[in-house]
Design an enzyme around this catalytic site. Structure first.
Site, mmCIF file in Angstrom:
data_model
loop_
_atom_site.group_PDB
_atom_site.id
_atom_site.type_symbol
_atom_site.label_atom_id
_atom_site.label_comp_id
_atom_site.label_asym_id
_atom_site.label_seq_id
_atom_site.Cartn_x
_atom_site.Cartn_y
_atom_site.Cartn_z
ATOM 1 N N GLY A 340 26.657 65.839 26.702
ATOM 2 C CA GLY A 340 27.881 65.523 27.333
ATOM 3 C C GLY A 340 28.691 64.504 26.697
ATOM 4 O O GLY A 340 28.319 63.736 25.650
ATOM 5 N N GLY A 342 32.292 61.125 27.108
ATOM 6 C CA GLY A 342 33.213 60.525 28.213
ATOM 7 C C GLY A 342 33.985 59.615 27.523
ATOM 8 O O GLY A 342 33.986 59.719 26.032
ATOM 9 N N VAL A 347 26.932 61.878 24.068
ATOM 10 C CA VAL A 347 25.409 61.664 24.196
ATOM 11 C C VAL A 347 24.833 62.762 23.893
ATOM 12 O O VAL A 347 25.048 64.146 24.407
ATOM 13 C CB VAL A 347 25.366 61.211 25.892
ATOM 14 N N ASP A 457 33.255 51.874 35.680
ATOM 15 C CA ASP A 457 33.298 53.346 35.648
ATOM 16 C C ASP A 457 32.078 54.191 36.787
ATOM 17 O O ASP A 457 31.335 54.988 35.905
ATOM 18 C CB ASP A 457 33.113 53.767 34.333
#
Length: 633
Positions: A340, A342, A347, A457
């Site tokens: 994934g 962000g 990652v 976050d």
């Protein structure tokens, strides 16, 4: 000989001082019997806290202490509550020979006595089996308080000289051994050579003390007990330690501590040690002098000072991986290995040469120009150890790229379980554990780590789950460290952060504090219990398919907040009061008034405290509207 006389004189002075304190006592002190067991009890003479918040703080602290003591093999507990800007610190300790059931029973009886202190902001009580203290200030480092006390039994024996010598020798050995044990506790016995009398004795220090403070405290207790001899029993206690002897058995023979290896070897060995130490010190001094004379003056010390905290970098550095190792581990960062991505980077799953699975975060870093600062942040990150925080194992830098290597979680992130590829019906207990674990992890970052850390976050995709579905907070790779006053004004709000989770004072005014994480946590809790994403949009379809914060507040105001719960939950798995409490905690966290939001340490205690049913009503006037742009308080 002169030294011995001075020591004796000092011992008598200390003893007389303690006796005077015991007689005079604090504002309120008494000694009573509980099943033939004496205790010392005192309330603080000062007040000042709002009584309602004082009692609520005290209830939270005492409940947390009891919960900890009810766990097997736990005989020492500390807890702190925080409501309305006030705190109550608490400490409870049971003797090493006491069973769990007896420990909890002693605690419960002690709490009954402490309740009589009313609105006093502090109190302490000492039993033979346990002691408890609470205050509205952090007293954990104290080794003495004004309630130091000695209690003696005047009964004596025909063999008074031998009894005095035997008992004194036993207590003296214990005072040497206790600071050297891992739990600051020791129990031992000694028999009289000329009879069938056996002396039982224990000593114990609170675990919050340093080894030196424990030794000093126990030395005072040992000195004080000398006034009880040749009485058949005696006990001496204060805020940091406890010591007792008696001819009546009060622990089993199999509960004795082997103190022989912990005792000193005598004066001759001490002299040898001193000589060796002096000679060794001189040699080391010469070596250091030669090193500094030889070392080029142009080289600077590798020890850095963090200007924001004033803390020197005395931390273990992270492992440095080679780029080739990480490239091979991730199959050249292939899409098949991508987990994934962000705002802070992508990652990948990797498998190291030793077979260990890891998660590798790849990010483009403009921060390499501030290498000293980044090295310090990496050291901070890799030294964060908590069961609910992802471990940073190491890093690699290549040009403008920075690779962070983390432990790998097979189950992925929470959002996948709530509404992603792995969506499944999480039970109430599983959701509760995820909420509680996340709260504990954030409380550790904010208050328990040596440098306060704000995550900034918090969202379901940054909460990973291990094989037992326990949460681990991830992605604090780009954390910002707080200064000592725990406030930081950031003018660089990361606009790509998902706005629904971002506190309004941070999104609008750029003000960063721990309460930013508290707000995000509240939103995440609402998503966990509802199984729906929280959105800023507001329409009928949105309310049905997702969660809107105003809708949550409206349900709460109308007393229908249980309608927020995921319809897939089995009602038999949870109690209505427990569910209502979790919802109210979440709504407290998302209040627009920053000061009204609880600290994460308070949140964790509120979640774990089973006695808080129902909770005080949340003031709906502090709720946050999606259009609220009020400046934070």
């Amino acid at each position: 000989m002169k030294h011995v006389n001075i020591s004796a004189w000092w011992s008598w002075c200390v003893t007389i001082f303690l006796v005077i304190i015991t007689i005079a006592g604090p504002a309120r002190s008494q000694s009573n019997d509980r099943n033939s067991t004496r205790y010392t009890f005192a309330c603080s003479a000062y007040k000042g806290m709002n009584q309602d918040y004082l009692l609520r703080n005290l209830n939270i602290t005492l409940s947390s202490l009891r919960h900890q003591l009810s766990i097997n093999n736990v005989s020492y507990a500390t807890a702190r509550s925080l409501l309305n800007g006030n705190s109550i610190w608490g400490l409870a300790s049971c003797r090493g020979y006491v069973s769990r059931a007896d420990c909890v029973a002693c605690f419960d009886y002690a709490v009954v006595q402490l309740r009589s202190c009313g609105s006093a902001t502090g109190a302490f009580i000492f039993f033979d089996d346990c002691d408890i203290r609470y205050e509205n200030f952090n007293f954990y480092a104290e080794s003495r308080v004004r309630g130091g006390s000695i209690q003696c039994n005047n009964g004596s024996f025909n063999q008074q000289p031998e009894f005095r010598k035997t008992t004194n020798g036993l207590l003296s050995d214990l005072r040497i051994a206790i600071p050297k044990t891992s739990n600051f506790y020791a129990a031992s016995t000694r028999g009289l050579a000329s009879g069938n009398i056996t002396v039982y004795a224990i000593g114990q220090c609170n675990l919050n003390l340093s080894k030196t403070d424990c030794a000093n405290c126990i030395n005072l207790r040992y000195t004080a007990l000398d006034t009880c001899l040749p009485g058949s029993s005696g006990r001496s206690m204060d805020g940091g330690c406890f010591m007792k002897y008696s001819t009546t058995p009060f622990f089993r023979q199999d509960q004795r501590t082997n103190i022989t290896p912990l005792l000193r070897n005598g004066d001759s060995n001490k002299k040898i040690a001193i000589i060796v130490g002096v000679v060794g010190g001189v040699c080391i001094l010469f070596v250091l002098l030669a090193f500094f004379l030889w070392r080029p003056r142009s080289k600077k010390s590798s020890i850095q000072l963090d200007k924001s905290t004033g803390s020197t970098v005395l931390l273990q550095g992270p492992t440095r991986y080679s780029y080739d190792d990480l490239r091979k581990a991730t199959n050249n960062f292939s899409d098949q290995n991508k987990l994934g991505g962000g705002v802070f980077g992508e990652v990948y799953k990797g498998t190291l040469k030793n077979g260990d699975a890891v998660a590798v975060k790849k990010t483009v870093s403009a921060l390499t120009r501030r290498k000293i600062h980044i090295d310090y942040e990496l050291k901070i990150m890799c030294n964060v150890h908590h069961r609910h925080l992802i471990r940073l194992l190491g890093y690699c830098s290549k040009g403008s790229l920075l690779f962070l290597v983390y432990e790998y979680m097979d189950n992925g992130s929470l959002d996948q379980f709530l509404y992603g590829d792995k969506k499944r019906n999480l039970s109430w207990r599983q959701r509760y554990e995820i909420i509680y674990g996340t709260a504990r992890g954030l409380a550790y970052l904010h208050e328990q780590y040596h440098v306060p850390i704000i995550h900034r976050d918090i969202k379901p995709s940054n909460i990973l789950l291990d094989n037992e579905l326990q949460p681990k907070i991830a992605d604090f790779g780009m954390i910002r460290l707080l200064s000592e006053d725990k406030t930081h004004l950031s003018t660089k709000f990361p606009g790509s952060l998902e706005s629904v989770y971002v506190a309004p004072e941070y999104a609008i005014h750029g003000q960063l504090s721990e309460k930013v994480d508290t707000y995000s946590f509240g939103i995440v809790v609402l998503e966990i219990i509802s199984g729906k994403r929280c959105h800023n949009t507001k329409d009928e379809e949105s309310v049905i398919q997702s969660l809107h914060l105003d809708h949550a507040w409206n349900l709460y105001d109308s007393g229908e907040h249980l309608k927020l719960l995921d319809a897939t939950l089995d009602p038999s798995e949870y109690g209505a009061e427990e569910a209502e409490k979790i919802i109210e905690i979440a709504l407290r966290c998302v209040q627009s008034n920053v000061s009204a939001r609880p600290a994460m340490s308070e949140v964790a205690m509120l979640i774990s405290d089973k006695s808080l049913y129902p909770m005080p009503t949340v003031r709906s006037t502090l709720k946050l509207s999606s259009n609220d742009t009020t400046s934070p308080v």
